[in-house]
Design an enzyme around this catalytic site. Structure first.
Site, PDB file in Angstrom:
ATOM      1  N   GLY A  20       0.830  -1.198   0.000  1.00 12.53           N
ATOM      2  CA  GLY A  20       0.000   0.000   0.000  1.00 12.53           C
ATOM      3  C   GLY A  20       0.859   1.239   0.000  1.00 12.53           C
ATOM      4  O   GLY A  20       2.062   1.202  -0.276  1.00 12.53           O
ATOM      5  N   ASP A 141      -7.065   7.736  11.691  1.00 11.07           N
ATOM      6  CA  ASP A 141      -7.008   7.359  10.281  1.00 11.07           C
ATOM      7  C   ASP A 141      -7.848   6.112  10.032  1.00 11.07           C
ATOM      8  O   ASP A 141      -7.454   5.203   9.312  1.00 11.07           O
ATOM      9  CB  ASP A 141      -5.571   7.119   9.850  1.00 11.07           C
ATOM     10  CG  ASP A 141      -5.415   7.113   8.324  1.00 11.07           C
ATOM     11  OD1 ASP A 141      -6.249   7.751   7.649  1.00 11.07           O
ATOM     12  OD2 ASP A 141      -4.499   6.454   7.819  1.00 11.07           O
TER      13      ASP A 141
END
Length: 761
Positions: A20, A141
């Site tokens: 990612g 987050d």
């Protein structure tokens, strides 16, 4: 690390399992303890060991890693160890067997998860957040990529503190110039966007975004323009989830909307309060209530002739007024850039080198032979005149609403023109353009999009990008994109066409103003309502000065202003605007003109939105009488007004009368339009609604099943209208006490959306 796959002489990397924005995740073996673990390797710090900033960053990493390692809860990923190896920061975590929520959605082709699974995930995440918030730790987050669903059903939150650190590491390495580029703005709270004070309620807002996405298939503000997404979080009330997915429980929708409140004080007090509300809401009385239906009548509705959204049931006791955002936006595109992407098995010789940036494969080129030479002998002038006459006949068929005949005529002419003149000849492309118009008229937006796209390409080659015909095709392409819910792409295309009009024709040319009109409508569908309202008002001002206050184009944009007022929840002002348009059209065009009658229809919609159902009923009855006198009792617009009569009878709980009206409209539509026409199916559904309210659930079930089966055959199993009908069917099963069948059908809805079963179900 390029020479060995052993970190610190202990953790042997075995398989790359994810990549990612922050780095890579490896399946590994802890050789000291003989257990399988996951090792997350963050992107290289990019700072010298002795650099002061590097020391601060490394100390920050150690502090955040210690915080994550201190968390001990079944809903939080366990961190075993952390450190640095050859400039790469790493964490050693428990190895989780499962998929993150983003991957689950991708596995299901972006279809939402089953309702029961969504509620279960919400409860488990709320439990985990309640624990971490009690420890004074905020995630900051939270997003689908950071929430794992294990194979045994356990839900775990990942990356406490680490994802935020990863963003800082990326910025320190100057890999991006924007703080939000590390991840996505789709899950940021308004206070994060405004750099305000952050507390545990920011996580609750982000959780609301996640729940919205897994319940509907898209985040609440699913726009690929980051600025638009941020403005949406800050300023725009999200569309209620049940407008996308009616089978969602009412209590769950209310909780999600509370989580998405703009100010922290309006959200649940804490995750414990959220967990209690989730538990309390799961009673039989609140488990399900059917959502609104979506008629497909062609007549003049809100923007581009779209049908009105009806709610055939009275409001629930104590329910909030109908929200301002009731139509226009469909499920948007997936928010990309956050999900860990599956990677091919790594090259054992390379270890981690080359892993920090994904491979960029070559973009496939689309090659086509478009070299059509001139014919040896051109067509005769007489033959060309015949084709031109048939083309004009097809245009007249479209103007009369005889779309299928128009399409057949234009296809025949286009085929012969392509053979005699060539596929890129302006006349051939004109016929293909009209094919697109006919396809759009029958609601086949995907086919229309392909046709207009092909015409645009041909006209750009032969006429140039700024030719009026090229721009007309591009504008129709944008309209088709909007019909398909691809409003972001439509916005970009409208903006490009507008720029070309302004450059070649000036700011006040009718074509320029027409494009601005459509751009305003698309802005509202992007959720940028204040901008849409301002632009539409500006177009009204210019059109009134250039064309006159009573010009049809001026009045059309005044309708767009009124439509946007409605989306903003300002229904009283929208009602006033529509009434002014109706009066102006009556003076300029006459009271029986189609545009005047269309404005009266919109007045009725506003009355209904304001809860003035008796007035709306009276208006629709008078409108139906006038339309019958002008166009006949079987005209689609007459039947559309009569449908409104039935809907408002239902809202007034006069269900016997509503059922009679719905049955009569259904019978006429079936005879005139055919049993499979969208309008016919809307009436068939309305009959089932009335039967249900009268307690005749077996009869209602048969009706809903017929509608669902027909829609599935015509539109496809995953079309929103099909799924609405399946939700209706499940609701009937619930009412009949057949809860097991109802639950299975709710689960099938998610499978139907993805067109393949979820192996975990």
């Amino acid at each position: 690390m390029a020479d060995t796959r052993l970190i610190q002489g202990r953790y042997r990397l075995l398989e790359l399992i994810g990549r990612g924005g922050m780095g890579e995740v490896w399946r590994a073996l802890d050789e000291s303890l003989g257990r399988r673990v996951a090792v997350k390797c963050l992107k290289p710090v990019g700072l010298p060991q002795g650099d002061a900033a590097g020391r601060v960053m490394r100390e920050r990493f150690r502090r955040e890693a210690r915080v994550a390692a201190a968390l001990q809860h079944r809903g939080v990923t366990v961190v075993h160890d952390f450190g640095e190896h050859d400039g790469v920061l790493y964490l050693v975590m428990e190895l989780l067997e499962g998929r993150d929520l983003g991957q689950l959605l991708e596995d299901n082709k972006r279809a939402p998860l089953p309702v029961a699974e969504v509620v279960d995930i919400a409860e488990q995440v709320a439990d985990a957040l309640a624990y971490t918030h009690e420890q004074g730790i905020i995630h900051r987050d939270l997003k689908p990529a950071n929430i794992m669903r294990l194979t045994d059903g356990t839900v775990k939150i990942c990356d406490f503190g680490i994802a935020r650190l990863g963003r800082d590491l990326e910025q320190s390495s100057q890999l991006t110039g924007l703080g939000v580029a590390m991840g996505t703005p789709h899950y940021m709270s308004p206070e994060q966007i405004g750099a305000g004070a952050i507390d545990h309620r920011s996580d609750l807002y982000s959780l609301g975004c996640v729940l919205y996405e897994i319940a509907t298939g898209a985040p609440p503000f699913d726009l690929e323009d980051a600025w638009s997404v941020l403005v949406g979080h800050r300023d725009t009330v999200p569309e209620p989830p049940r407008t996308h997915r009616p089978e969602l429980p009412v209590f769950f929708e209310r909780i999600v909307l509370d989580l998405l409140a703009k100010t922290p004080g309006e959200r649940p007090a804490d995750a414990g309060d959220l967990r209690r509300r989730l538990g309390a809401g799961q009673g039989p009385a609140l488990a399900y209530a059917p959502g609104p239906g979506y008629p497909h009548g062609r007549g003049a509705g809100f923007g581009h002739g779209a049908g009105e959204v009806y709610d055939s049931r009275p409001p629930l006791p104590g329910a909030a007024p109908l929200p301002s955002w009731t139509r226009g936006m469909t499920i948007g595109h997936k928010a990309t850039g956050t999900t860990v992407l599956p990677s091919p098995p790594p090259d054992p010789a390379s270890a981690l080198t080359g892993g920090w940036t994904g491979p960029a494969g070559p973009h496939p080129a689309l090659l086509a032979d478009r070299a059509y030479g001139p014919h040896a002998a051109g067509p005769s002038a007489e033959r060309l005149a015949v084709l031109a006459g048939r083309h004009d006949a097809g245009v007249n068929l479209s103007r009369a609403g005889r779309w299928e005949e128009a399409e057949e005529t234009h296809r025949d002419v286009a085929a012969e023109r392509a053979q005699t003149l060539g596929p890129d000849h302006p006349d051939t492309l004109a016929s293909r353009y009209e094919i697109g118009v006919a396809l759009s008229g029958t609601g086949r937006a995907a086919e229309a999009l392909r046709e207009f796209g092909s015409v645009t390409e041909g006209r750009e080659r032969t006429l140039g990008p700024d030719h009026p015909d090229t721009l007309a095709a591009r504008q129709e392409t944008a309209y088709a994109l909007g019909r398909l819910g691809r409003h972001f792409e439509a916005h970009d295309l409208y903006a490009a066409v507008l720029a070309s009009h302004e450059r070649t024709k000036g700011d006040e040319h009718p074509d320029t103003l027409r494009c601005r009109h459509h751009l305003a409508g698309n802005l509202s569908r992007l959720g940028r309502l204040e901008e849409a309202y301002g632009l539409a008002r500006e177009v009204v001002r210019v059109r009134a000065r250039v064309l006159g206050t009573t010009h049809p184009d001026t009045l059309a944009t005044r309708c767009e202003v009124a439509r946007t007022l409605g989306l903003l929840g300002r229904w009283a002002e929208a009602l006033g605007s529509y009434r002014e348009v109706e009066a102006a059209r009556a003076r300029a065009l006459g009271p029986d003109h189609a545009d005047t009658l269309a404005a009266r229809y919109e007045v009725g919609i506003c009355l209904g939105r304001l809860g003035r159902d008796a007035e709306a009923l009276e208006l629709y009855r008078a409108l139906a009488d006038d339309l019958k006198r002008v166009s006949g009792g079987a005209d689609p617009e007459t039947l559309r007004a009569r449908h409104g009569v039935g809907v408002n009878l239902g809202r007034l709980a006069r269900w016997e009368e509503a059922l009679r009206e719905a049955r009569e409209v259904w019978a006429i539509r079936e005879r005139v339009l055919g049993p499979d026409h969208p309008d016919t199916l809307v009436s068939r559904r309305e009959v089932a609604v009335g039967l249900g309210w009268l307690g005749r659930w077996e009869d209602a079930l048969a009706g809903y099943r017929q509608v669902a089966g027909t829609r599935e055959r015509i539109l496809g199993a995953s079309h929103p209208d099909t799924l609405t009908s399946r939700g209706d069917e499940a609701h009937c099963l619930e009412q009949l006490g057949r809860t097991a069948e109802a639950s299975e059908l709710y689960r099938r809805v998610a499978t139907l959306r993805g067109e393949r079963p979820d192996p975990r179900m």
